[in-house]
Design a protein around this motif. Structure first.
Motif, mmCIF file in Angstrom:
data_model
loop_
_atom_site.group_PDB
_atom_site.id
_atom_site.type_symbol
_atom_site.label_atom_id
_atom_site.label_comp_id
_atom_site.label_asym_id
_atom_site.label_seq_id
_atom_site.Cartn_x
_atom_site.Cartn_y
_atom_site.Cartn_z
ATOM 1 N N LEU A 238 13.583 1.673 -0.340
ATOM 2 C CA LEU A 238 12.191 1.666 -0.808
ATOM 3 C C LEU A 238 11.833 0.262 -1.277
ATOM 4 C CD1 LEU A 238 9.613 3.230 -1.510
ATOM 5 C CD2 LEU A 238 10.593 3.673 -3.772
ATOM 6 N N GLY A 239 10.840 -0.359 -0.594
ATOM 7 C CA GLY A 239 10.411 -1.712 -0.970
ATOM 8 C C GLY A 239 9.159 -1.677 -1.853
ATOM 9 N N LYS A 240 9.104 -2.530 -2.838
ATOM 10 C CA LYS A 240 7.957 -2.606 -3.755
ATOM 11 C C LYS A 240 7.400 -4.034 -3.756
ATOM 12 C CE LYS A 240 9.994 0.898 -6.815
ATOM 13 N NZ LYS A 240 10.438 1.207 -8.202
ATOM 14 N N TRP A 241 6.080 -4.166 -3.567
ATOM 15 C CA TRP A 241 5.479 -5.501 -3.635
ATOM 16 C C TRP A 241 4.648 -5.624 -4.906
ATOM 17 C CZ3 TRP A 241 3.609 -1.906 -0.007
ATOM 18 C CH2 TRP A 241 2.309 -1.459 -0.198
ATOM 19 N N HIS A 242 4.413 -6.874 -5.306
ATOM 20 C CA HIS A 242 3.684 -7.116 -6.560
ATOM 21 C C HIS A 242 2.184 -6.957 -6.324
ATOM 22 C CE1 HIS A 242 2.464 -11.031 -4.964
ATOM 23 N NE2 HIS A 242 3.746 -11.192 -4.602
ATOM 24 N N GLN A 243 1.446 -6.859 -7.379
ATOM 25 C CA GLN A 243 0.016 -6.673 -7.301
ATOM 26 C C GLN A 243 -0.633 -7.871 -6.616
ATOM 27 O OE1 GLN A 243 -1.359 -3.860 -8.300
ATOM 28 N NE2 GLN A 243 -3.447 -4.393 -7.701
ATOM 29 N N GLY A 244 -1.478 -7.576 -5.633
ATOM 30 C CA GLY A 244 -2.190 -8.651 -4.949
ATOM 31 C C GLY A 244 -1.423 -9.246 -3.781
ATOM 32 N N ALA A 245 -0.347 -8.563 -3.311
ATOM 33 C CA ALA A 245 0.421 -9.101 -2.183
ATOM 34 C C ALA A 245 -0.416 -9.056 -0.912
ATOM 35 C CB ALA A 245 1.700 -8.284 -1.976
ATOM 36 N N SER A 246 -0.264 -10.070 -0.068
ATOM 37 C CA SER A 246 -1.034 -10.153 1.166
ATOM 38 C C SER A 246 -0.396 -9.247 2.232
ATOM 39 C CB SER A 246 -1.068 -11.599 1.656
ATOM 40 O OG SER A 246 0.246 -12.033 1.989
ATOM 41 N N GLU A 247 -1.145 -9.060 3.334
ATOM 42 C CA GLU A 247 -0.620 -8.251 4.438
ATOM 43 C C GLU A 247 0.632 -8.879 5.035
ATOM 44 O OE1 GLU A 247 -1.477 -5.266 5.436
ATOM 45 O OE2 GLU A 247 -2.952 -5.182 3.806
ATOM 46 N N ARG A 248 0.668 -10.212 5.075
ATOM 47 C CA ARG A 248 1.853 -10.883 5.621
ATOM 48 C C ARG A 248 3.062 -10.617 4.736
ATOM 49 N NH1 ARG A 248 4.670 -15.452 4.971
ATOM 50 N NH2 ARG A 248 5.596 -16.412 6.857
ATOM 51 N N GLU A 249 2.864 -10.605 3.435
ATOM 52 C CA GLU A 249 3.964 -10.336 2.527
ATOM 53 C C GLU A 249 4.430 -8.875 2.665
ATOM 54 O OE1 GLU A 249 3.051 -13.398 -1.154
ATOM 55 O OE2 GLU A 249 2.048 -11.446 -1.099
ATOM 56 N N LYS A 250 3.479 -7.957 2.875
ATOM 57 C CA LYS A 250 3.863 -6.561 3.064
ATOM 58 C C LYS A 250 4.666 -6.374 4.357
ATOM 59 C CE LYS A 250 -0.184 -4.748 0.597
ATOM 60 N NZ LYS A 250 -1.403 -3.927 0.715
ATOM 61 N N ASP A 251 4.190 -7.067 5.409
ATOM 62 C CA ASP A 251 4.936 -6.978 6.667
ATOM 63 C C ASP A 251 6.338 -7.547 6.525
ATOM 64 O OD1 ASP A 251 2.753 -5.801 7.807
ATOM 65 O OD2 ASP A 251 1.992 -7.653 8.742
ATOM 66 N N LEU A 252 6.461 -8.616 5.799
ATOM 67 C CA LEU A 252 7.760 -9.241 5.577
ATOM 68 C C LEU A 252 8.679 -8.305 4.796
ATOM 69 C CD1 LEU A 252 9.560 -11.780 5.791
ATOM 70 C CD2 LEU A 252 8.542 -12.573 3.645
ATOM 71 N N LEU A 253 8.138 -7.615 3.802
ATOM 72 C CA LEU A 253 8.942 -6.685 3.025
ATOM 73 C C LEU A 253 9.395 -5.503 3.878
ATOM 74 C CD1 LEU A 253 10.109 -5.708 0.325
ATOM 75 C CD2 LEU A 253 7.882 -4.648 -0.164
ATOM 76 N N PHE A 254 8.481 -4.964 4.706
ATOM 77 C CA PHE A 254 8.856 -3.831 5.557
ATOM 78 C C PHE A 254 9.937 -4.229 6.561
ATOM 79 C CE2 PHE A 254 8.406 -1.265 9.382
ATOM 80 C CZ PHE A 254 8.542 0.007 8.863
ATOM 81 N N GLN A 255 9.787 -5.440 7.104
ATOM 82 C CA GLN A 255 10.804 -5.913 8.058
ATOM 83 C C GLN A 255 12.158 -6.040 7.379
ATOM 84 O OE1 GLN A 255 9.799 -9.623 9.916
ATOM 85 N NE2 GLN A 255 11.622 -9.623 11.242
ATOM 86 N N ALA A 256 12.155 -6.501 6.157
ATOM 87 C CA ALA A 256 13.420 -6.638 5.438
ATOM 88 C C ALA A 256 14.045 -5.280 5.155
ATOM 89 C CB ALA A 256 13.176 -7.395 4.124
#
Length: 554
Positions: A238-256
């Motif tokens: 389960l990946g968690k991103w910080h408030q205000g993360a961009s779509e590129r950062e979300k894609d990077l987290l999902f890929q990881a």
């Protein structure tokens, strides 16, 4: 010149001898006899399987036969139990029974026995037993006429896809010609084997029809098990991103997160978080798939081998395994009888007809596993019965013990009683030893006397009839009367011992062997009656002596 008789096959069709030695069309891609097979098992579901079986029932078995091949290739359990059933029969020794005891019939049986020694026979029988799975099989007989004789040279398995059944009865086999038409089988050219799991049409009698359903449902189970293992066998990432993360950062987290499953490594920017959540019910859920797959395997074992104890570890141990093995042996015996009948009909009879012409009786193949025999019990019985006069052929006993006839000059085992004993220590007071020739002469005279019987040994015993007066037989002497009476009383016991010894003499091949038989049988000789008579005689003699002594004193 005498005309050869017209031969007919099992369906009453005339045999063309010239056609039996013609070369068959080779297997080629793109022809009717193509080695390329379809793969109907790919994506198989209940609807498609039902369609495949219906096609076979209506006389088009191609997809059914291809499915049967694929099930053997993809299911290790089905392959194992089916191969076990076929190999257990194909490796049993084959015996041949002559049609009669005549020299000609025995010679024909010997010819078949010699042919059965070929090294390829086990593999040929294994291919013929392909009928166990599919319901039927075809084998092409290659005839050898190179030396003016007819001899089966090869037995080549034929792809069952190259054959059909007549549309009228769906029971009579036909072949597919080079142009795709249906034609009758060449007489005396094929072994058509049918071993049915159930009664009915050949197309519906194979084990593959039952195995197809079990294999399909087990394949579903194994597929679901694999998906479950991949999904729940590992902890949930389960990946968690910080408030205000961009779509590129979300894609990077999902890929990881996704890469962690295979690569087990990933990098993410600072401030992001990955959590691993483990399932608490994975073990219990996985057992359901394993139990279901094992259940299908046990059903296949029951269908193919009739039992499960020899293929699966079950409770009950050795005793249950022995009982289940008996069920498998029953199926094995049935397969052996069916295979022997097929070979006698489609191979042995055509061979004998081609070589010698039609006959009323033919050599017969027998395929059966020899029954285990208690040879220790047999030895004990012979040890007791032979000395009593039971006549047994030595060759039969050798066959039971799988022993060969001794060759001339061979070293032969003999019982210890027949071996020459060590000479006793010399005794200066002992009488001189008897000359061997004199001893042999005595034994010969005794042997002749025994063979003549009690009636020819003189008139003394014959005259001592029970109830004869003392004066008539002994001249009034008490000693002579007692001796005469002893002869009468001891006669039955002596006759019984003489009968036993006479039997030994008839069986013995030499005096040394006779001596060994006497020593071996001495403890069991019937001497009880004679011993009692002698005891009574000694007692009477003692009393008579006492009475005579008291009379003299008086």
């Amino acid at each position: 010149m005498a005309l050869r008789p017209q031969l007919l096959d099992r369906w009453g069709r005339p045999v063309d001898r010239s056609a039996l030695v013609e070369e068959r069309t080779a297997t080629t891609i793109g022809s009717v006899r193509s080695p390329v097979s379809g793969y109907p098992a790919d994506g198989l579901n209940p609807i498609r399987l039902a369609q495949i079986l219906r096609e076979a029932d209506h006389g088009n078995p191609i997809r059914y036969l291809e499915l049967a091949e694929q099930i053997e290739e993809r299911d290790p359990h089905y392959l194992g139990v089916l191969s076990t059933r076929k190999r257990s029969v194909s490796q049993i020794d084959i015996s041949v029974e002559a049609a009669s005891d005549s020299a000609e019939d025995v010679a024909r049986a010997d010819m078949v026995r010699e042919w059965l020694k070929r090294d390829e026979l086990t593999d040929d029988l294994f291919d013929i037993l392909d009928a166990v799975g599919k319901g039927y099989s075809f084998t092409l007989i290659g005839w050898d006429v190179s030396e003016g004789q007819w001899m089966p040279a090869t037995l080549d398995r034929q792809d069952p896809r190259w054959f059909r059944f007549e549309r009228g009865d769906l029971m009579t086999p036909v072949k597919i010609t080079d142009n795709g038409a249906e034609a009758p089988l060449d007489p005396f050219r094929y072994i058509f084997a049918t071993i049915r799991a159930k009664s009915g049409l050949h197309l519906r009698s194979g084990l593959a029809r039952v195995a197809a359903w079990g294999w399909m449902f087990k394949a579903f189970t194994l597929r679901d098990w694999s998906i479950f293992t991949q999904t729940y066998g590992q902890p949930l990432r389960l990946g968690k991103w910080h408030q205000g993360a961009s779509e590129r950062e979300k894609d990077l987290l999902f890929q990881a997160v996704a890469n962690i499953a295979g690569d087990c490594a990933a990098i993410i920017p600072a401030g992001m978080e990955i959590a691993f959540i483990e399932s608490k019910t994975v073990g219990a859920s996985a057992d359901l798939y394993e139990k279901r797959a094992d259940w299908f395997d046990r059903q296949i074992s029951k269908a193919v081998l009739g039992q499960t104890a020899t293929t699966d570890a079950i409770a009950g141990g050795h005793a249950v395994g022995k009982e289940h093995r008996k069920v498998q042996e029953d199926i094995e015996r049935a397969d052996c009888k069916a295979l022997a009948a097929i070979l006698n009909r489609d191979l042995i009879r055509p061979w004998m007809d081609l070589e010698f012409g039609p006959s009323k009786n033919y050599p017969r193949l027998k395929i059966e596993r020899p029954e285990a025999e208690d040879l220790v019990a047999l030895s004990s019985a012979l040890e007791k019965l032979v000395p009593l006069g039971l006549e047994v052929e030595a060759s039969e006993i050798r066959d039971r013990f799988h022993l060969s006839e001794p060759k001339p000059g061979a070293k032969i085992l003999v019982p210890p009683a027949m071996k020459p004993a060590d000479p006793p220590p010399s005794d200066p007071n002992a009488p001189p030893a008897t000359d061997p020739r004199e001893r042999n002469g005595v034994i010969e005279r005794i042997s002749a006397k025994i063979k003549r019987g009690p009636a020819s040994s003189g008139g003394d015993v014959a005259l001592q009839a029970e109830g004869a007066s003392t004066g008539e037989n002994s001249g009034g002497s008490p000693e002579a009367a007692l001796a005469a009476r002893m002869q009468v009383e001891a006669a039955p016991g002596i006759d019984l011992m003489v009968d036993q010894i006479s039997i030994m003499l008839e069986r013995a091949g030499s005096l040394e062997e006779f001596r060994g038989m006497l020593l071996a049988a001495f403890p069991s000789l019937h001497a009880e009656g004679l011993a009692q008579t002698m005891a009574m005689g000694l007692m009477v003699a003692d009393l008579a002596g006492r009475a005579s002594a008291e009379g003299d004193d008086a």
